[in-house]
Design a protein around this motif. Structure first.
Motif: not given
Length: 218
Positions: A78-81, A100-103, A110-114
């Motif tokens: 799970v990646l939180v956006y 993970g947790y991204v802005s 950047d999102l694809v890399r995350a």
């Protein structure tokens, strides 16, 4: 389209159709690296995805997120956006089991890399926020001049939450919530909460039908 071996299979989770459609469109130019195989339309593929991209617009955040419910018994990460990247909120989400947790200030690249990093087993945290960035993607009310945060506060009002409940759910101070309400009310030309609820219900700020996963897929 035939799936390439290197593609990471992604499910986008949010109860607002415009939000998931906007995120899917954002990722589309990178289809050689990430393939969106499920959005809020309930496609029965949740057990087969590599990463679940959880958009927090109008949703529970922090340790209130039921990550087990998101994964539905699969092995997806799970990646939180989210636009809310307070360190304590990030810590709560990761402690709850997010990978993970991204802005939302992240570019599509950047999102694809995350997504790739999370799929590869890395723990991803947000870095320093860019200055005066306009978040990419779409959200309800954007076309009416609402910022993402103003729109989210209105969405929570449309769900029947009080100011204090909105503050608790969004990890904002009560004064910040009141400020977003005031600025949002000016933009949509309303002065009362009942008017804001009615406006939200007719302008896409009520959540769509909750995502349904076909039991036959498990």
């Amino acid at each position: 389209m035939e799936q390439r071996a290197a593609q990471i299979r992604v499910a986008i989770v949010n109860d607002y159709e415009v939000v998931v459609a906007g995120l899917a469109a954002m990722l589309l130019p990178h289809v050689d690296r990430v393939l969106v195989v499920e959005i809020d339309t309930g496609l029965p593929v949740i057990s087969d995805v590599d990463v679940i991209l959880y958009d927090t617009f109008g949703q529970v955040q922090g340790d209130g997120v039921d990550l087990q419910d998101l994964v539905r018994g699969g092995d997806a990460k799970v990646l939180v956006y989210s636009w809310n990247t307070q360190p304590d909120l990030v810590d709560r989400s990761l402690a709850q089991g997010a990978h993970g947790y991204v802005s939302k200030s992240f570019s599509a690249e950047d999102l694809v890399r995350a997504v790739e990093a999370v799929a590869g087993g890395e723990l991803v945290r947000p870095g320093p926020e860019p200055v005066a960035v306009q978040p990419p993607g779409r959200w309800p009310g954007k076309e009416h001049g609402l910022s993402m945060r103003e729109a989210e506060v209105l969405a929570l009002i449309a769900q029947g939450l009080s100011n204090q409940e909105i503050a608790d759910r969004s990890y904002l101070s009560i004064n910040s919530v009141k400020t977003y309400i005031r600025t949002a009310y000016r933009k949509i030309d309303v002065s009362r909460r009942s008017q804001a609820v009615a406006w939200g219900m007719t302008h896409g700020l009520s959540p769509e039908q909750l995502r349904v996963v076909d039991p036959a897929a498990h």
